[in-house]
Structure formats: structure tokens, C-alpha cells
Design a protein around this motif. Structure first.
Motif, PDB file in Angstrom:
ATOM      1  N   GLY A  81       0.804  -1.223   0.000  1.00  0.00           N
ATOM      2  CA  GLY A  81       0.000   0.000   0.000  1.00  0.00           C
ATOM      3  C   GLY A  81       0.838   1.273   0.000  1.00  0.00           C
ATOM      4  O   GLY A  81       0.292   2.365   0.092  1.00  0.00           O
ATOM      5  N   THR A  83       2.743   2.560   2.340  1.00  0.00           N
ATOM      6  CA  THR A  83       2.601   3.346   3.573  1.00  0.00           C
ATOM      7  C   THR A  83       3.816   3.195   4.482  1.00  0.00           C
ATOM      8  O   THR A  83       3.832   3.749   5.582  1.00  0.00           O
ATOM      9  CB  THR A  83       1.342   2.914   4.363  1.00  0.00           C
ATOM     10  N   ASN A 101      -1.260  -4.598  -5.495  1.00  0.00           N
ATOM     11  CA  ASN A 101      -2.651  -4.258  -5.137  1.00  0.00           C
ATOM     12  C   ASN A 101      -3.720  -5.082  -5.867  1.00  0.00           C
ATOM     13  O   ASN A 101      -4.826  -5.238  -5.375  1.00  0.00           O
ATOM     14  CB  ASN A 101      -2.946  -2.780  -5.435  1.00  0.00           C
ATOM     15  N   THR A 123      -6.438  -4.940   1.524  1.00  0.00           N
ATOM     16  CA  THR A 123      -6.090  -3.930   2.530  1.00  0.00           C
ATOM     17  C   THR A 123      -6.410  -4.471   3.926  1.00  0.00           C
ATOM     18  O   THR A 123      -7.278  -5.334   4.086  1.00  0.00           O
ATOM     19  CB  THR A 123      -6.869  -2.612   2.333  1.00  0.00           C
ATOM     20  N   SER A 147      -5.285   1.843   3.491  1.00  0.00           N
ATOM     21  CA  SER A 147      -4.412   1.661   2.329  1.00  0.00           C
ATOM     22  C   SER A 147      -3.336   0.600   2.516  1.00  0.00           C
ATOM     23  O   SER A 147      -2.908  -0.013   1.541  1.00  0.00           O
ATOM     24  CB  SER A 147      -3.761   2.987   1.913  1.00  0.00           C
TER      25      SER A 147
END
Ligand code: ZN
Length: 462
Positions: A81, A83, A101, A123, A147
Motif C-alpha cells: 500500500g 505506507t 494491489n 487492505t 491503504s
């Protein structure tokens, strides 16, 4: 800290075409603007460049990509994601980005065995919802749940605010499926709690930050959903008082202490200043705060326990968590911030904070330490905000010195320089200085054995 912009690596046109053909041109992003979301990370500390972002739609496609990459010695950076906070997911040397993803199927939910099989791109939020649909809890809890992905959570062995009761990502995985650098698929999608058939290979790939293989799916452990949850926001005079309260809560709670988070007043004030929807829940100011969450399988009784612990109950749960979740985020409004994600034995947290504060004050007298985090895990995000009105770049140029001072205190207490964010590129050069030399050597041996050509996430971790 250097913010490096890397040039796009030249990839021969015919080779690029072979990679694109695996996923189809619709799922191969070469346009620089369209690539942008894959090339910078949340804090904009690391920027990369890539000849192509590949978005495979199946495990077979991931395997084909790695096989071709291995044959042609083409470097790959796997990404979930995007992050991560240490730059591990960014193509710093112009590598191909492998964005996972599209591998977003929840393959199975088995409420009787209490397991769920999710692909890497699911997610965290969707995984938690899939568990809730069958009245179960998937107990990983991270602010980026909308996310961040299961593959990324496992690759980085993410922690979060519920690790105290339920453990870090590693403890949630019963089995995994991994594509190896040579394209072979390791199927260890084991639903068993007990499986004593040799080395635990799964744990090699969890926390490896995509340097040993690409996790494509995992069997995750589910637990019963708690029937009651109680939350309190408490003002305390010092980290030691917070630690004493933690001891009391651990002893008295009939259910479990799910979270026990520490925050400094100054940081809480920043949330009130910069974050919407929060106000001071307590009538007067306190130097420190703790956010406590208890959960239990019993439908009733938890409130009384909490009230007994605190002698006062409050019902503003959502705002308490909002304050905690925004605590780290709002600091960017105050200019530069030098960050640490450290852990020490729980008993040493008050000393860590006091000694790190003293060490930082010696270096930059007006810098503002903003320690916060998972007191119950001994994991403190020891952030240091720049002095009011200081020059941001000048302040950030002290990143290395401040790190060294804080890590010195951490080492003295037998702690870790990366509790839950990983190594990535941010701490790569520090790792050989703090890791046991034999352990470090063994890590390098494993890397060479599994990825002899060094195609997977080069320059990360090691
Ligand atoms: Zn954290």
C-alpha cells in the motif's frame, strides 16, 4: 537525511516489452505522472524512479516476472500500500516496481478453524471487515488500515496499537505463499497451529522487507470478537506514573489490556491546534496522557474494572483514539521532525525518555522532544520537533547526531533501533553497527542463498 531523486534506469526496449507482456499494457505504468503515487512515500523523505510499475493480477504473473528478472538480472522493488516509513518500498535505483494491489482476493474465511486466507493486496481494513462478517476479529490495528495491505504488513512485520494483547504481524500468520527470486512458488499456506516438520521458513520472509521473496498470500489467524470494549483517556504526571498504571491495569483487568498508549502534553496540544474534531477531554492540563483500551469476551463488567482502575469513567472513545492517531501526523505542521521508532524493556521506558531528552537538549537546547506510542510494548516513537521558528533544513541536518544520541540511550537499555517500522534504507547503514555480528552475517548468507543475483529490493535492509 538525503532526499535523493534517482534517474530512471535504462531498460532495453525489448526487455521492457517482455515484462509488459506478462501483465498486459493496461497493467504496466510507464507514464511518469501516473507512476507518481508509487514513487514517493507518506513523509516524502524518499523519492524513486522506475522504468515501469507492473501490476500483476495473479500469482502466476508474479512468478513469471521474477523468473524473467532473475534471468536478466533486473532489479525489482515489491510494493504493497506504499505506507512504509523507512523507504523500503521505494525504487531508489530505478528498479521495476512490483505493485501487488491487484492480488486482492480474500480466498477463504474459515470461522471454525479461525483462519482467513488473504492475498497480499487485500487492505488491512478489508481483511478486518471479512473477519467481522463471520463474527471474528483480525487483531492487527494500524492507522493506515485503509491503504496498507496484508502483504506489506507481513513483509515489514508491522506492529500497531493492538500488539500489546495480540502480537505483531508475525504472530497473526499461520502460513504464507511466497514467490522466490527465481520464480518458484513456495506454498506454505498452512492452516495448522501445530506443524513441526522442520525449519520455519515462513518466518524468514516475514519482516524481510521484500528482500528474500515476494509474499503473495497468507493464512491469518482470527480470534473471537470481544463482546465489550472500554476506553479511557487519563492524565498522569510522568512516564513512571503511566508505567505504574500499566502495572495496575495488567493486574486487575479481567479481559485484556488491548492498548496502552503514552502521549506527551505538548504533542496532544498540537493535535488540538492542527487536528479537527478534538478538544481537551479533561478539565485540566496534565504533563502526560495515556490511552487505555480494555476488551473482554464478557458482555458486562469491564466498565466496572476500568472504573476501579481509574476511579473515573469517561465515554469519549472515538475522540480519545482520534487524538492518539493524529499525534504523529500533526507534527508536520510544526516544521522538521527527527524520528525514532525504538523499543526497550517496558520497565526502562521512563529512563529512556528522561535520558534521551537530556541527550537531545545537550545537542539542540530548544528542540522539542515529542515521545509517544505503545508504552505497553516498550515501543516509543521518540520524535523530536524543531525549535519554534528554527530553519527546517538546518534542524534536519542534525538527523545523524540526534539519532546517534538517542540510539546510544536505547543500546544502554538493551533496546532496538527499529521496533515496528523496519530497516528499509533509512536504517540500513546503522544495522551492522547494532546487530550481533553473527546474526548480521547469517542474514547476508540467507540473502545470497535465496537471491544470488540480488534482484529483490537491492540496497534495502542489508
Ligand atoms: Zn507505532
Amino acid at each position: 537525511m538525503n532526499i535523493a531523486e534517482t534517474p530512471v534506469k535504462f531498460l532495453a526496449t525489448d526487455l521492457l516489452a517482455r515484462f509488459v507482456a506478462i501483465v498486459g499494457s493496461k497493467n504496466a505504468i510507464t507514464d511518469r505522472e501516473a507512476q507518481a503515487p508509487y514513487l514517493t512515500e507518506p513523509r516524502d523523505m524518499f523519492r524513486g524512479a522506475s522504468p515501469v510499475v507492473l501490476r500483476p493480477g495473479s500469482v502466476a504473473e508474479v512468478a513469471e516476472i521474477l523468473k524473467l528478472a532473475n534471468e536478466t538480472a533486473t532489479a525489482i522493488v515489491p510494493q504493497g500500500g506504499n505506507t512504509g516509513l523507512v523507504g523500503g518500498q521505494i525504487p531508489q535505483h530505478g528498479e521495476i516496481v512490483l505493485a501487488l494491489n491487484r492480488l486482492d482476493r480474500v480466498r477463504e474465511v474459515d470461522p471454525v478453524s479461525n483462519t482467513m486466507t488473504c492475498e497480499a493486496g487485500v487492505t488491512l481494513l478489508r481483511a478486518r471487515e471479512a473477519a467481522a462478517d463471520v463474527d471474528r476479529l483480525y487483531p492487527q490495528l494500524l492507522p493506515s488500515e485503509g491503504s496498507c495491505t496484508i502483504g506489506g504488513n507481513l513483509s515489514t512485520n508491522a506492529g500497531g496499537t493492538a500488539a500489546l494483547a495480540h502480537g505483531i504481524a508475525r504472530s497473526h500468520a499461520l502460513g504464507i505463499e511466497v514467490v522466490l527470486p527465481d520464480g518458484r512458488v513456495l506454498n506454505a499456506l498452512n492452516k495448522l497451529k501445530k506443524d513441526n516438520t522442520g525449519y520455519d521458513l515462513k518466518d524468514l520472509f516475514i519482516g524481510a522487507e521484500g528482500t528474500l521473496g515476494v509474499i503473495t498470500a497468507a493464512v491469518l489467524r482470527l480470534i473471537p470478537r470481544p463482546r465489550s470494549v472500554e476506553t479511557a483517556f487519563v492524565g498522569v504526571p510522568s512516564p513512571q506514573a503511566a508505567l505504574d498504571l500499566f502495572g495496575l491495569a495488567s493486574e486487575r483487568a479481567t479481559g485484556s489490556v488491548t492498548s496502552f498508549e503514552l502521549m506527551l502534553r505538548l504533542g496532544v496540544e498540537l493535535v488540538f491546534r492542527h487536528g479537527a474534531g478534538c478538544r481537551d477531554p479533561l478539565p485540566q492540563a496534565h504533563p502526560w496522557y495515556v490511552l487505555i483500551e480494555l476488551s473482554s469476551q464478557a458482555r458486562t463488567g469491564l466498565r466496572a474494572v476500568l472504573e476501579e482502575i481509574l476511579a473515573e469513567g469517561l465515554d469519549q472513545t472515538k475522540m480519545f483514539w482520534r487524538i492518539r492517531e493524529m499525534f504523529g501526523e500533526v507534527q508536520r505542521h510544526e516544521g522538521g521532525s527527527i524520528k525514532h521508532d525504538v523499543s526497550v524493556p517496558v520497565a526502562a521506558v521512563p529512563a529512556l525518555i528522561a535520558e534521551a531528552n537530556a541527550a537531545v537538549a545537550k545537542l539542540i537546547p530548544l528542540a522539542r522532544p515529542l515521545p509517544f506510542g505503545h508504552l505497553g510494548d516498550g515501543n516509543i516513537h521518540y520524535n523530536v520537533a524543531q525549535p519554534v521558528g528554527a530553519d527546517k533544513a538546518e534542524f534536519l541536518s542534525h538527523w545523524g547526531e540526534v539519532n546517534a544520541a538517542v540510539f546510544g540511550v536505547v543500546a544502554k537499555h538493551g533496546g532496538s533501533i527499529s521496533a515496528e517500522h523496519g530497516i528499509g534504507v533509512m536504517k540500513r547503514d546503522l544495522l551492522p553497527k547494532v546487530k550481533d555480528p553473527v546474526a548480521y552475517d547469517l542474514m547476508r548468507t540467507l540473502k545470497r542463498t535465496l537471491d544470488p543475483k540480488g534482484i529483490l529490493n537491492p540496497g534495502k535492509v542489508l
